[in-house]
Design a protein around this motif. Structure first.
Motif, PDB file in Angstrom:
ATOM      1  N   ASP A 104     -84.346  10.453  12.900  1.00 33.35           N
ATOM      2  CA  ASP A 104     -85.233  10.888  11.819  1.00 33.35           C
ATOM      3  C   ASP A 104     -86.677  10.662  12.260  1.00 33.35           C
ATOM      4  OD1 ASP A 104     -86.275  11.564   9.353  1.00 33.35           O
ATOM      5  OD2 ASP A 104     -85.257   9.987   8.235  1.00 33.35           O
ATOM      6  N   THR A 105     -87.521  11.678  12.133  1.00 39.81           N
ATOM      7  CA  THR A 105     -88.933  11.530  12.485  1.00 39.81           C
ATOM      8  C   THR A 105     -89.769  12.400  11.575  1.00 39.81           C
ATOM      9  OG1 THR A 105     -90.499  11.483  14.342  1.00 39.81           O
ATOM     10  CG2 THR A 105     -89.021  13.381  14.226  1.00 39.81           C
ATOM     11  N   GLY A 106     -91.037  12.099  11.503  1.00 36.02           N
ATOM     12  CA  GLY A 106     -91.926  12.886  10.656  1.00 36.02           C
ATOM     13  C   GLY A 106     -93.377  12.621  11.004  1.00 36.02           C
ATOM     14  N   ALA A 107     -94.252  13.553  10.612  1.00 33.68           N
ATOM     15  CA  ALA A 107     -95.686  13.383  10.826  1.00 33.68           C
ATOM     16  C   ALA A 107     -96.435  14.345   9.928  1.00 33.68           C
ATOM     17  CB  ALA A 107     -96.054  13.623  12.287  1.00 33.68           C
ATOM     18  N   THR A 108     -97.687  14.016   9.672  1.00 35.58           N
ATOM     19  CA  THR A 108     -98.562  14.874   8.889  1.00 35.58           C
ATOM     20  C   THR A 108     -99.554  15.548   9.831  1.00 35.58           C
ATOM     21  OG1 THR A 108     -98.346  13.437   6.953  1.00 35.58           O
ATOM     22  CG2 THR A 108    -100.219  14.963   6.990  1.00 35.58           C
ATOM     23  N   PHE A 109     -99.625  16.867   9.756  1.00 36.84           N
ATOM     24  CA  PHE A 109    -100.474  17.655  10.642  1.00 36.84           C
ATOM     25  C   PHE A 109    -101.597  18.311   9.853  1.00 36.84           C
ATOM     26  CE2 PHE A 109     -96.256  17.394  12.480  1.00 36.84           C
ATOM     27  CZ  PHE A 109     -96.535  17.026  13.789  1.00 36.84           C
ATOM     28  N   ARG A 110    -102.715  18.534  10.524  1.00 38.80           N
ATOM     29  CA  ARG A 110    -103.865  19.192   9.922  1.00 38.80           C
ATOM     30  C   ARG A 110    -103.824  20.681  10.260  1.00 38.80           C
ATOM     31  NH1 ARG A 110    -104.740  14.780  12.841  1.00 38.80           N
ATOM     32  NH2 ARG A 110    -106.039  13.028  12.181  1.00 38.80           N
ATOM     33  N   SER A 111    -104.079  21.515   9.288  1.00 37.97           N
ATOM     34  CA  SER A 111    -104.222  22.943   9.527  1.00 37.97           C
ATOM     35  C   SER A 111    -105.711  23.240   9.687  1.00 37.97           C
ATOM     36  CB  SER A 111    -103.644  23.755   8.363  1.00 37.97           C
ATOM     37  OG  SER A 111    -103.919  25.137   8.535  1.00 37.97           O
ATOM     38  N   GLY A 112    -106.142  23.394  10.930  1.00 39.75           N
ATOM     39  CA  GLY A 112    -107.559  23.614  11.194  1.00 39.75           C
ATOM     40  C   GLY A 112    -108.380  22.379  10.875  1.00 39.75           C
ATOM     41  N   VAL A 113    -109.613  22.598  10.486  1.00 41.20           N
ATOM     42  CA  VAL A 113    -110.513  21.495  10.151  1.00 41.20           C
ATOM     43  C   VAL A 113    -110.259  21.043   8.717  1.00 41.20           C
ATOM     44  CG1 VAL A 113    -112.925  20.791   9.907  1.00 41.20           C
ATOM     45  CG2 VAL A 113    -112.264  22.344  11.752  1.00 41.20           C
ATOM     46  N   VAL A 114    -110.058  19.740   8.538  1.00 39.74           N
ATOM     47  CA  VAL A 114    -109.834  19.191   7.207  1.00 39.74           C
ATOM     48  C   VAL A 114    -111.022  18.320   6.812  1.00 39.74           C
ATOM     49  CG1 VAL A 114    -107.339  19.220   7.545  1.00 39.74           C
ATOM     50  CG2 VAL A 114    -108.617  17.117   8.013  1.00 39.74           C
TER      51      VAL A 114
END
Length: 249
Positions: A104-114
């Motif tokens: 099980d793994t997970g991460a939060t990613f940015r879509s472009g500039v946040v």
């Protein structure tokens, strides 16, 4: 699950790599306009090529291969028609099994500039997970994970979601020890045995304290409403520290 033989570790590392590579393939496709269903299809195709099976689907009949949660959604988001926009936070949570072993793994990613505040939250969310994993070793207290993460969160002015916990994993998606707090607790006396397989997955927020359900039976939201990020790895406890199995390769 407690690892006792090398072949068990190798099988766990195999499914761990598959989960990590699946997540990375999906993350590379994040761009404005792509839908969460399209991202999920990328994950499903990768798993199928590797002979792996979606754990949420096989265990809970989840209506998607992976969980994709955007912005106000903090966990268990159902892939669908929602289109990603510039500035969004996109959490991808991948869990799968192969030959009877789960990771099980997970991460939060940015879509472009946040927004800078969200960028800082992402960086600190990843750091919180690293701090929690550093507490994993043979004969260490389970409570040490939440204690260390809680100290970091408090120092940086964050809150932690306190009803989404880490858990044992290995032969099933969720197994003993269950409900491993990633926030400070009292009364937790369990210790980490050598070879124990578990996740470390704090939910770091700018004000949220609890996860609450919405209109569907799956998607969770922070209460009070506030941005939240999650980073997760599956690790094995050794005498010298955590062995991370959910690494791409």
């Amino acid at each position: 699950m407690t690892i006792t033989h090398q072949d068990e570790l190798e099988a766990l590392q195999e499914i761990g790599r598959i989960c990590a590579n699946t997540m990375q393939a999906m993350a590379k496709a994040i761009e404005p306009g792509i839908t969460t269903a399209e991202l999920d299809a990328i994950g499903r195709a990768y798993m199928e090529r590797e002979g792996a099976m979606s754990a949420p689907q096989s265990t809970y009949d989840f209506p998607g291969t992976t969980c994709i949660s955007v912005n106000e959604e903090i966990a268990h988001g159902i892939p669908g028609t929602r289109a990603i926009r510039t500035g969004d936070l996109v959490n991808i949570d991948v869990s799968a099994s192969k030959n009877g072993y789960f990771a099980d793994t997970g991460a939060t990613f940015r879509s472009g500039v946040v927004h800078p505040r969200l960028d800082r939250l992402c960086r600190d969310g990843k750091r919180a997970t690293q701090i929690g994993m550093a507490q994993v070793a043979s004969d260490r207290p389970l409570a040490g994970i939440g204690k260390a993460i809680g100290r970091f969160a408090n120092e940086r002015g964050y809150t932690l979601i306190q009803n989404l916990a880490s858990h044992g994993i290995g032969h099933s998606l969720h197994e003993e020890p269950k409900e491993i707090a990633t926030w400070p607790t009292r009364g937790e006396k369990r210790r980490i045995n050598k070879g124990l397989v578990l996740t470390v997955e704090p939910f770091l927020s700018t004000g949220g304290l609890w996860a609450e359900g919405g209109e569907d039976d799956w998607t969770l939201y922070a209460s009070p409403s506030a941005p939240c990020v999650q980073y997760e790895h599956t690790v094995v406890a050794t005498d010298t520290g955590p062995l991370i199995v959910t690494l791409p390769g």
